[in-house]
Write a protein that holds these residues in place. Structure first.
Motif, PDB file in Angstrom:
ATOM      1  N   HIS A 248       0.852  -1.194   0.000  1.00 31.17           N
ATOM      2  CA  HIS A 248       0.000   0.000   0.000  1.00 31.17           C
ATOM      3  C   HIS A 248       0.887   1.243   0.000  1.00 31.17           C
ATOM      4  O   HIS A 248       2.008   1.225   0.504  1.00 31.17           O
ATOM      5  CB  HIS A 248      -1.003   0.009   1.158  1.00 31.17           C
ATOM      6  N   THR A 249       0.381   2.289  -0.598  1.00 30.16           N
ATOM      7  CA  THR A 249       1.178   3.507  -0.772  1.00 30.16           C
ATOM      8  C   THR A 249       0.433   4.702  -0.196  1.00 30.16           C
ATOM      9  O   THR A 249      -0.690   5.014  -0.609  1.00 30.16           O
ATOM     10  CB  THR A 249       1.482   3.767  -2.262  1.00 30.16           C
ATOM     11  N   ASP A 250       1.058   5.337   0.788  1.00 29.97           N
ATOM     12  CA  ASP A 250       0.519   6.541   1.425  1.00 29.97           C
ATOM     13  C   ASP A 250      -0.932   6.346   1.861  1.00 29.97           C
ATOM     14  O   ASP A 250      -1.822   7.126   1.516  1.00 29.97           O
ATOM     15  CB  ASP A 250       0.651   7.739   0.485  1.00 29.97           C
ATOM     16  N   VAL A 251      -1.139   5.294   2.646  1.00 31.83           N
ATOM     17  CA  VAL A 251      -2.460   4.975   3.175  1.00 31.83           C
ATOM     18  C   VAL A 251      -2.536   5.231   4.674  1.00 31.83           C
ATOM     19  O   VAL A 251      -3.501   5.809   5.178  1.00 31.83           O
ATOM     20  CB  VAL A 251      -2.824   3.498   2.869  1.00 31.83           C
ATOM     21  N   LEU A 252      -1.515   4.835   5.416  1.00 27.88           N
ATOM     22  CA  LEU A 252      -1.583   4.822   6.875  1.00 27.88           C
ATOM     23  C   LEU A 252      -1.848   6.183   7.494  1.00 27.88           C
ATOM     24  O   LEU A 252      -2.497   6.278   8.546  1.00 27.88           O
ATOM     25  CB  LEU A 252      -0.289   4.234   7.455  1.00 27.88           C
ATOM     26  N   VAL A 279       4.829   5.871   3.202  1.00 24.72           N
ATOM     27  CA  VAL A 279       4.039   6.755   4.039  1.00 24.72           C
ATOM     28  C   VAL A 279       4.890   8.001   4.262  1.00 24.72           C
ATOM     29  O   VAL A 279       6.119   7.910   4.325  1.00 24.72           O
ATOM     30  CB  VAL A 279       3.684   6.075   5.389  1.00 24.72           C
ATOM     31  N   PRO A 280       4.283   9.177   4.329  1.00 30.68           N
ATOM     32  CA  PRO A 280       5.074  10.351   4.703  1.00 30.68           C
ATOM     33  C   PRO A 280       5.681  10.139   6.094  1.00 30.68           C
ATOM     34  O   PRO A 280       4.953  10.045   7.089  1.00 30.68           O
ATOM     35  CB  PRO A 280       4.047  11.488   4.697  1.00 30.68           C
ATOM     36  N   PHE A 281       7.002  10.047   6.146  1.00 28.30           N
ATOM     37  CA  PHE A 281       7.698   9.697   7.381  1.00 28.30           C
ATOM     38  C   PHE A 281       8.817  10.712   7.593  1.00 28.30           C
ATOM     39  O   PHE A 281       9.641  10.933   6.705  1.00 28.30           O
ATOM     40  CB  PHE A 281       8.283   8.283   7.278  1.00 28.30           C
ATOM     41  N   PHE A 282       8.824  11.310   8.773  1.00 29.88           N
ATOM     42  CA  PHE A 282       9.735  12.415   9.050  1.00 29.88           C
ATOM     43  C   PHE A 282      10.763  11.965  10.085  1.00 29.88           C
ATOM     44  O   PHE A 282      10.444  11.814  11.272  1.00 29.88           O
ATOM     45  CB  PHE A 282       8.948  13.629   9.534  1.00 29.88           C
ATOM     46  N   THR A 283      11.979  11.755   9.643  1.00 29.04           N
ATOM     47  CA  THR A 283      13.025  11.215  10.516  1.00 29.04           C
ATOM     48  C   THR A 283      13.441  12.199  11.598  1.00 29.04           C
ATOM     49  O   THR A 283      14.112  11.816  12.554  1.00 29.04           O
ATOM     50  CB  THR A 283      14.256  10.821   9.684  1.00 29.04           C
ATOM     51  N   ALA A 284      13.073  13.471  11.462  1.00 26.29           N
ATOM     52  CA  ALA A 284      13.416  14.464  12.485  1.00 26.29           C
ATOM     53  C   ALA A 284      12.432  14.457  13.650  1.00 26.29           C
ATOM     54  O   ALA A 284      12.674  15.124  14.660  1.00 26.29           O
ATOM     55  CB  ALA A 284      13.466  15.863  11.858  1.00 26.29           C
ATOM     56  N   LEU A 285      11.334  13.714  13.527  1.00 23.22           N
ATOM     57  CA  LEU A 285      10.306  13.691  14.570  1.00 23.22           C
ATOM     58  C   LEU A 285      10.492  12.487  15.484  1.00 23.22           C
ATOM     59  O   LEU A 285      10.376  11.350  15.049  1.00 23.22           O
ATOM     60  CB  LEU A 285       8.909  13.647  13.943  1.00 23.22           C
ATOM     61  N   ASP A 286      10.748  12.754  16.759  1.00 25.45           N
ATOM     62  CA  ASP A 286      10.826  11.677  17.741  1.00 25.45           C
ATOM     63  C   ASP A 286       9.454  11.269  18.243  1.00 25.45           C
ATOM     64  O   ASP A 286       9.315  10.261  18.950  1.00 25.45           O
ATOM     65  CB  ASP A 286      11.700  12.114  18.923  1.00 25.45           C
ATOM     66  N   ASP A 359      14.558  21.326   6.065  1.00 26.36           N
ATOM     67  CA  ASP A 359      13.768  21.462   7.282  1.00 26.36           C
ATOM     68  C   ASP A 359      13.222  20.094   7.658  1.00 26.36           C
ATOM     69  O   ASP A 359      13.406  19.114   6.946  1.00 26.36           O
ATOM     70  CB  ASP A 359      12.633  22.466   7.077  1.00 26.36           C
ATOM     71  N   TRP A 360      12.495  20.045   8.789  1.00 24.38           N
ATOM     72  CA  TRP A 360      12.078  18.744   9.317  1.00 24.38           C
ATOM     73  C   TRP A 360      11.148  17.997   8.373  1.00 24.38           C
ATOM     74  O   TRP A 360      11.072  16.772   8.410  1.00 24.38           O
ATOM     75  CB  TRP A 360      11.426  18.921  10.688  1.00 24.38           C
ATOM     76  N   TRP A 361      10.395  18.722   7.542  1.00 26.66           N
ATOM     77  CA  TRP A 361       9.434  18.044   6.668  1.00 26.66           C
ATOM     78  C   TRP A 361      10.067  17.497   5.392  1.00 26.66           C
ATOM     79  O   TRP A 361       9.401  16.844   4.607  1.00 26.66           O
ATOM     80  CB  TRP A 361       8.307  19.009   6.295  1.00 26.66           C
ATOM     81  N   ASN A 362      11.345  17.782   5.170  1.00 26.57           N
ATOM     82  CA  ASN A 362      11.980  17.368   3.917  1.00 26.57           C
ATOM     83  C   ASN A 362      12.328  15.883   3.981  1.00 26.57           C
ATOM     84  O   ASN A 362      13.283  15.479   4.640  1.00 26.57           O
ATOM     85  CB  ASN A 362      13.231  18.202   3.651  1.00 26.57           C
ATOM     86  N   MET A 363      11.552  15.078   3.295  1.00 27.51           N
ATOM     87  CA  MET A 363      11.696  13.630   3.358  1.00 27.51           C
ATOM     88  C   MET A 363      12.676  13.109   2.317  1.00 27.51           C
ATOM     89  O   MET A 363      12.676  13.552   1.165  1.00 27.51           O
ATOM     90  CB  MET A 363      10.342  12.952   3.132  1.00 27.51           C
ATOM     91  N   ALA A 364      13.485  12.153   2.725  1.00 27.26           N
ATOM     92  CA  ALA A 364      14.324  11.405   1.786  1.00 27.26           C
ATOM     93  C   ALA A 364      13.439  10.384   1.067  1.00 27.26           C
ATOM     94  O   ALA A 364      12.314  10.105   1.496  1.00 27.26           O
ATOM     95  CB  ALA A 364      15.457  10.707   2.536  1.00 27.26           C
ATOM     96  N   PRO A 365      13.910   9.812  -0.046  1.00 30.07           N
ATOM     97  CA  PRO A 365      13.135   8.769  -0.734  1.00 30.07           C
ATOM     98  C   PRO A 365      13.157   7.467   0.077  1.00 30.07           C
ATOM     99  O   PRO A 365      14.025   6.623  -0.095  1.00 30.07           O
ATOM    100  CB  PRO A 365      13.844   8.621  -2.082  1.00 30.07           C
ATOM    101  N   LEU A 366      12.179   7.319   0.959  1.00 38.92           N
ATOM    102  CA  LEU A 366      12.120   6.211   1.904  1.00 38.92           C
ATOM    103  C   LEU A 366      10.994   5.249   1.573  1.00 38.92           C
ATOM    104  O   LEU A 366       9.963   5.639   1.013  1.00 38.92           O
ATOM    105  CB  LEU A 366      11.887   6.740   3.332  1.00 38.92           C
ATOM    106  N   ILE A 367      11.191   3.995   1.949  1.00 41.95           N
ATOM    107  CA  ILE A 367      10.160   2.969   1.789  1.00 41.95           C
ATOM    108  C   ILE A 367      10.315   1.951   2.906  1.00 41.95           C
ATOM    109  O   ILE A 367      11.423   1.707   3.395  1.00 41.95           O
ATOM    110  CB  ILE A 367      10.261   2.292   0.404  1.00 41.95           C
ATOM    111  N   PHE A 368       9.192   1.378   3.327  1.00 41.05           N
ATOM    112  CA  PHE A 368       9.184   0.423   4.439  1.00 41.05           C
ATOM    113  C   PHE A 368       8.979  -0.994   3.907  1.00 41.05           C
ATOM    114  O   PHE A 368       8.248  -1.218   2.926  1.00 41.05           O
ATOM    115  CB  PHE A 368       8.054   0.752   5.430  1.00 41.05           C
ATOM    116  N   ARG A 369       9.636  -1.945   4.597  1.00 42.59           N
ATOM    117  CA  ARG A 369       9.460  -3.358   4.269  1.00 42.59           C
ATOM    118  C   ARG A 369       9.449  -4.163   5.572  1.00 42.59           C
ATOM    119  O   ARG A 369      10.398  -4.065   6.358  1.00 42.59           O
ATOM    120  CB  ARG A 369      10.551  -3.850   3.324  1.00 42.59           C
ATOM    121  N   CYS A 370       8.405  -4.947   5.763  1.00 41.70           N
ATOM    122  CA  CYS A 370       8.279  -5.764   6.971  1.00 41.70           C
ATOM    123  C   CYS A 370       7.948  -7.204   6.553  1.00 41.70           C
ATOM    124  O   CYS A 370       7.131  -7.439   5.657  1.00 41.70           O
ATOM    125  CB  CYS A 370       7.166  -5.240   7.869  1.00 41.70           C
TER     126      CYS A 370
END
Length: 372
Positions: A248-252, A279-286, A359-370
């Motif tokens: 799924h792409t940008d659903v969560l 999913v839009p994921f921000f690595t600067a957000l704890d 800035d914090w919202w600037n996302m790298a080209p990321l993808i998740f795999r589980c």
């Protein structure tokens, strides 16, 4: 090196690092054979840039020649595949992301702000193409490079090509006989994945009042009838352990009950099967930003200004409940035996940070795999 790059390779390389015409075919590099040139370079023999056609008599040191050879070989010759680097811990991913920013400094992202198209190399088409930089989504007028960089040939955006790349690289034997599912149906990504996995099941969420697994005819913006299968990520119609993969792409970010959705994804996967998603994921957000919730009556309660993403159906789009930070990854690690985040940064492939502002919202080209 910049002068050597911009002037000596003017016939095959642009100032943005993309080929302006085509990559060298076969073993060609400006009329010279790469095999002979490689042997000369690796043996330490000098090879002045002034001997290269189109070099304008520019002299270059042996180190510059060697770097130039590597640049051409790695960036422009077909068949050199960009691989996704996978990370299973926060520190390693952030270190790699920061190294990319330090190495490239968002220079290319800044240059693309002023362009409508650029040359590149599509990882799906496996050929030199033109990328459409902006496709509608913007940050205060700046193009969203995650949703843009659309290939002129296959029409896939950068995010869609990243999903295809992760999907194709997640099986050594291919997906021809696999039975999997993707939570979209009338998209170019679905049609692309169908070519690799003919048994893939596409679906859309048609609403809570539509039976799960049932089919309905809906009308898109152009009032073209489309038959869609209804599936909710909170309650699939699939049996336990019945899918070889799930995408799924940008659903969560549009689902209020994130944990419940991920548990449902885990339920329908066979042991060892992957869940691949963006999913839009921000690595600067704890911590994850909660933008809204629903009350007991099911009414939306906005805690922050409303954020809506285009869903291809309604004019307003679909509401965003979360801006995810690292708690999402902790949740994945608690549910799945193996969870990882992949990053693929490639200038010629069009995989870039989504914005030119650091800035914090600037996302790298990321993808998740589980994996289940």
């Amino acid at each position: 090196m910049n002068g050597l790059y911009n002037r000596s390779f003017c016939a095959c390389a642009g100032t943005n690092g993309f080929p302006t015409t085509r990559p060298p075919r076969g073993s060609e590099i400006h009329g010279f054979k790469t095999g002979a040139y490689r042997r000369r370079i690796e043996s330490g023999m000098p090879y002045a840039a002034s001997r290269w056609p189109g070099s304008r008599q520019l002299q270059a040191s042996d180190d510059e020649c060697r770097d130039a050879y590597r640049l051409v070989r790695l960036n422009f010759i077909p068949g050199v595949r960009l691989d996704i680097r996978w990370f299973s811990n926060k520190e390693a991913l952030i270190e790699h992301e920061n190294s990319l920013k330090a190495q490239y400094g968002l220079r290319l992202e800044s240059e693309l702000r002023r362009q409508q198209e650029c040359d590149g190399y599509c990882t799906y088409c496996n050929t030199a193409v033109r990328f459409q930089v902006g496709t509608g989504a913007t940050f205060d007028g700046r193009p969203n490079l995650r949703e843009g960089m659309r290939c002129s040939n296959c029409k896939l955006s950068a995010r869609q090509r990243l999903v295809q790349l992760a999907f194709s690289s997640s099986s050594s034997s291919g997906w021809t006989d696999a039975r999997g599912a993707i939570l979209e149906r009338h998209t170019r990504l679905y049609r692309t994945l169908c070519s690799a996995s003919p048994k893939i099941i596409g679906s859309e969420f048609l609403g809570p009042n539509v039976g799960k697994g049932s089919h309905r005819i809906r009308f898109g913006r152009a009032f073209i009838p489309k038959v869609s299968r209804n599936e909710s990520i909170l309650d699939f119609s699939y049996h336990d352990r019945s899918l070889d993969f799930l995408i799924h792409t940008d659903v969560l970010e549009h689902v209020e009950h994130t944990h419940r959705a991920l548990v449902e994804c885990h339920r329908v996967l066979r042991p060892g099967a992957p869940l691949i998603f963006t999913v839009p994921f921000f690595t600067a957000l704890d911590s994850t930003l909660v933008r809204g919730t629903t009350d007991a009556a099911g009414r939306l309660v906005e805690l922050m200004p409303g954020e809506y993403h285009d869903d291809g159906v309604g004019k307003r789009g679909i509401y965003t409940f979360y801006n995810f930070g690292w708690p999402l990854f902790s949740m994945l690690q608690a549910i799945f035996p193996r969870a990882e985040i992949g990053i693929a940064y490639g200038k010629r492939e069009g995989f870039l940070f989504c914005d030119s502002e650091d800035d914090w919202w600037n996302m790298a080209p990321l993808i998740f795999r589980c994996y289940r």
